[in-house]
Design a protein around this motif. Structure first.
Motif, PDB file in Angstrom:
ATOM      1  N   LEU A 193       0.837  -1.206   0.000  1.00 43.57           N
ATOM      2  CA  LEU A 193       0.000   0.000   0.000  1.00 43.57           C
ATOM      3  C   LEU A 193       0.870   1.253   0.000  1.00 43.57           C
ATOM      4  N   ASN A 194       0.456   2.262  -0.755  1.00 42.41           N
ATOM      5  CA  ASN A 194       1.168   3.548  -0.824  1.00 42.41           C
ATOM      6  C   ASN A 194       0.283   4.603  -0.161  1.00 42.41           C
ATOM      7  N   TRP A 195       0.689   5.107   1.023  1.00 42.40           N
ATOM      8  CA  TRP A 195      -0.144   6.068   1.770  1.00 42.40           C
ATOM      9  C   TRP A 195      -0.060   7.479   1.189  1.00 42.40           C
ATOM     10  N   ALA A 196       0.863   7.729   0.251  1.00 43.98           N
ATOM     11  CA  ALA A 196       0.957   9.074  -0.323  1.00 43.98           C
ATOM     12  C   ALA A 196      -0.039   9.309  -1.439  1.00 43.98           C
ATOM     13  N   LEU A 197      -0.756   8.315  -1.834  1.00 44.37           N
ATOM     14  CA  LEU A 197      -1.717   8.473  -2.926  1.00 44.37           C
ATOM     15  C   LEU A 197      -2.978   9.123  -2.416  1.00 44.37           C
ATOM     16  N   LEU A 198      -3.590   9.909  -3.300  1.00 40.42           N
ATOM     17  CA  LEU A 198      -4.857  10.551  -2.973  1.00 40.42           C
ATOM     18  C   LEU A 198      -5.981   9.546  -3.020  1.00 40.42           C
ATOM     19  N   PRO A 199      -6.987   9.765  -2.232  1.00 39.04           N
ATOM     20  CA  PRO A 199      -8.144   8.879  -2.306  1.00 39.04           C
ATOM     21  C   PRO A 199      -8.877   9.094  -3.616  1.00 39.04           C
ATOM     22  N   PRO A 200      -9.769   8.227  -3.943  1.00 36.61           N
ATOM     23  CA  PRO A 200     -10.553   8.415  -5.163  1.00 36.61           C
ATOM     24  C   PRO A 200     -11.321   9.723  -5.123  1.00 36.61           C
ATOM     25  N   SER A 201     -11.620  10.216  -6.334  1.00 36.43           N
ATOM     26  CA  SER A 201     -12.259  11.529  -6.435  1.00 36.43           C
ATOM     27  C   SER A 201     -13.650  11.548  -5.813  1.00 36.43           C
ATOM     28  N   PHE A 202     -14.339  10.460  -5.847  1.00 36.41           N
ATOM     29  CA  PHE A 202     -15.701  10.477  -5.291  1.00 36.41           C
ATOM     30  C   PHE A 202     -15.684  10.539  -3.764  1.00 36.41           C
ATOM     31  N   LEU A 203     -14.509  10.295  -3.148  1.00 37.91           N
ATOM     32  CA  LEU A 203     -14.411  10.418  -1.692  1.00 37.91           C
ATOM     33  C   LEU A 203     -13.986  11.817  -1.249  1.00 37.91           C
ATOM     34  N   LEU A 204     -13.515  12.645  -2.186  1.00 37.81           N
ATOM     35  CA  LEU A 204     -13.082  13.995  -1.828  1.00 37.81           C
ATOM     36  C   LEU A 204     -14.289  14.918  -1.676  1.00 37.81           C
ATOM     37  N   PRO A 205     -14.161  15.979  -0.894  1.00 37.01           N
ATOM     38  CA  PRO A 205     -15.275  16.957  -0.785  1.00 37.01           C
ATOM     39  C   PRO A 205     -15.528  17.638  -2.118  1.00 37.01           C
ATOM     40  N   SER A 255     -15.868  20.654  -2.734  1.00 36.65           N
ATOM     41  CA  SER A 255     -15.152  21.930  -2.871  1.00 36.65           C
ATOM     42  C   SER A 255     -13.731  21.735  -3.372  1.00 36.65           C
ATOM     43  N   THR A 256     -13.142  20.558  -3.196  1.00 35.64           N
ATOM     44  CA  THR A 256     -11.758  20.306  -3.626  1.00 35.64           C
ATOM     45  C   THR A 256     -11.675  19.567  -4.947  1.00 35.64           C
ATOM     46  N   ARG A 257     -12.765  19.123  -5.478  1.00 36.59           N
ATOM     47  CA  ARG A 257     -12.702  18.393  -6.736  1.00 36.59           C
ATOM     48  C   ARG A 257     -12.236  19.253  -7.908  1.00 36.59           C
ATOM     49  N   PRO A 258     -12.625  20.570  -7.993  1.00 32.65           N
ATOM     50  CA  PRO A 258     -12.104  21.383  -9.106  1.00 32.65           C
ATOM     51  C   PRO A 258     -10.602  21.582  -9.066  1.00 32.65           C
ATOM     52  N   LEU A 259      -9.954  21.364  -7.924  1.00 28.39           N
ATOM     53  CA  LEU A 259      -8.508  21.561  -7.812  1.00 28.39           C
ATOM     54  C   LEU A 259      -7.698  20.344  -8.283  1.00 28.39           C
ATOM     55  N   LEU A 260      -8.335  19.234  -8.585  1.00 27.18           N
ATOM     56  CA  LEU A 260      -7.596  18.041  -8.985  1.00 27.18           C
ATOM     57  C   LEU A 260      -6.808  18.238 -10.280  1.00 27.18           C
ATOM     58  N   PRO A 261      -7.351  18.928 -11.332  1.00 27.42           N
ATOM     59  CA  PRO A 261      -6.527  19.108 -12.539  1.00 27.42           C
ATOM     60  C   PRO A 261      -5.281  19.952 -12.325  1.00 27.42           C
ATOM     61  N   LEU A 262      -5.267  20.780 -11.259  1.00 27.48           N
ATOM     62  CA  LEU A 262      -4.121  21.638 -11.019  1.00 27.48           C
ATOM     63  C   LEU A 262      -2.973  20.907 -10.338  1.00 27.48           C
ATOM     64  N   LEU A 263      -3.200  19.703  -9.839  1.00 28.82           N
ATOM     65  CA  LEU A 263      -2.152  18.956  -9.165  1.00 28.82           C
ATOM     66  C   LEU A 263      -1.121  18.482 -10.185  1.00 28.82           C
TER      67      LEU A 263
END
Length: 318
Positions: A7-19, A21-29
């Protein structure tokens, strides 16, 4: 069970688990985020078998494919026990004694005479399903032969024979003796081994002592008219109040097919058509027996044709 990928703990959770308000920021990562390692195999969950597959017990060799029920497979299974060349018919003339040159011992022998053995027909696998040589011996008047057999002899160009039998051979090389050619006594060489088949002497209805070698009942102590009796034929409770099938009892003795194996050819007389074998031969005097190479001995190196023994042309068909 295969190991699980780490398991890699540095990975982000799936998008459907994020709030939301933070989903629009995913393309900027940044896109250089570490990806989970891909295993080099496909993990599967299964049960280890405790009974691995085994070869069939019906195989004639370990690991070989199962036998089939075709005629070709049946002939292949009988190839090792089928003689390479044809046999001959002989008449039992009697018994005598000869001295074995190798051991110097006097041994009982049987005199067999070949009487005009001629090849009548050939049986092939394409037409009949097997290879065989049809041999006729003796002579018979034409008026005592049926019309189908007269036509059969006329097709082969031979005189009517008294006895007609077949000798199976392994392959087409066993048909080297042509139709109409005679099989002489020199077809069997001195020192070779043969099997003799015939019909044993008929001894009529015999009791248990003569037929099976029973010891009979006691000859004293109150025995009355039961000295040669066979005794009880079956139990009551133990065998089901019956006589078990195959019980050895009094009955017809003899007059059945008998095969004597591994008889050694002691002497051959080409001019008189006589073959002398070591030992006894089934059947009465002047009885007809079948003479062929022994199955439990190495096959003789020859001859396979009449030309190899110096017989051919007019001598073979005379």
């Amino acid at each position: 069970m295969p190991p699980k990928p780490p398991l890699n703990w540095a990975l982000l959770p799936p998008s459907f688990l994020l709030p939301s308000s933070t989903r629009p920021l995913l393309p900027l990562l940044p896109s250089c985020s570490p990806q989970p390692p891909t295993p080099s195999y496909t993990p599967t969950r299964t049960i280890k078998s405790t009974a691995p597959p085994r070869p069939s017990r019906f195989n004639y060799l370990y690991g070989a494919p199962a036998l089939t029920s075709t005629t070709t497979a049946a002939l292949d299974r009988k190839a090792l026990t089928t003689p390479l060349r044809t046999g001959a018919l002989a008449t039992k003339k009697g018994m005598t004694a000869l001295f074995d040159p190798t051991t110097g011992k006097r041994s009982a022998c049987t005199v067999l005479q070949l009487d005009r053995n001629v090849v009548v027909a050939h049986k092939t696998r394409e037409l009949n399903g097997y290879f065989a040589v049809q041999v006729g011996a003796g002579s018979k008047e034409a008026r005592n032969v049926t019309r189908p057999m007269l036509g059969h002899f006329a097709t082969a160009g031979v005189a009517p024979a008294r006895w007609v039998v077949e000798f199976k051979v392994r392959g087409e090389e066993g048909l080297s003796v042509g139709v109409g050619e005679r099989i002489p006594a020199s077809w069997f060489e001195e020192g070779s081994w043969v099997d003799v088949k015939g019909v044993g002497k008929g001894k009529g209805f015999a009791g248990g002592m003569k037929r099976h070698g029973f010891s009979g009942q006691p000859a004293s102590h109150g025995q009355s008219l039961m000295h040669r009796g066979m005794g009880s034929a079956g139990g009551s409770q133990g065998s089901g109040s019956r006589v078990l099938p195959g019980k050895r009892m009094a009955g017809n003795m003899g007059n059945e097919n008998v095969t004597v194996k591994n008889l050694r050819v002691m002497k051959v007389d080409q001019e008189n058509g006589i073959v002398v074998v070591n030992g006894c031969v089934p059947g009465p005097r002047n009885g007809v027996v079948r003479l062929q190479d022994a199955m439990k001995k190495p096959w003789p190196k020859g001859p396979m044709t009449l030309q190899e023994i110096g017989v051919g042309g007019a001598e073979a068909t005379a």
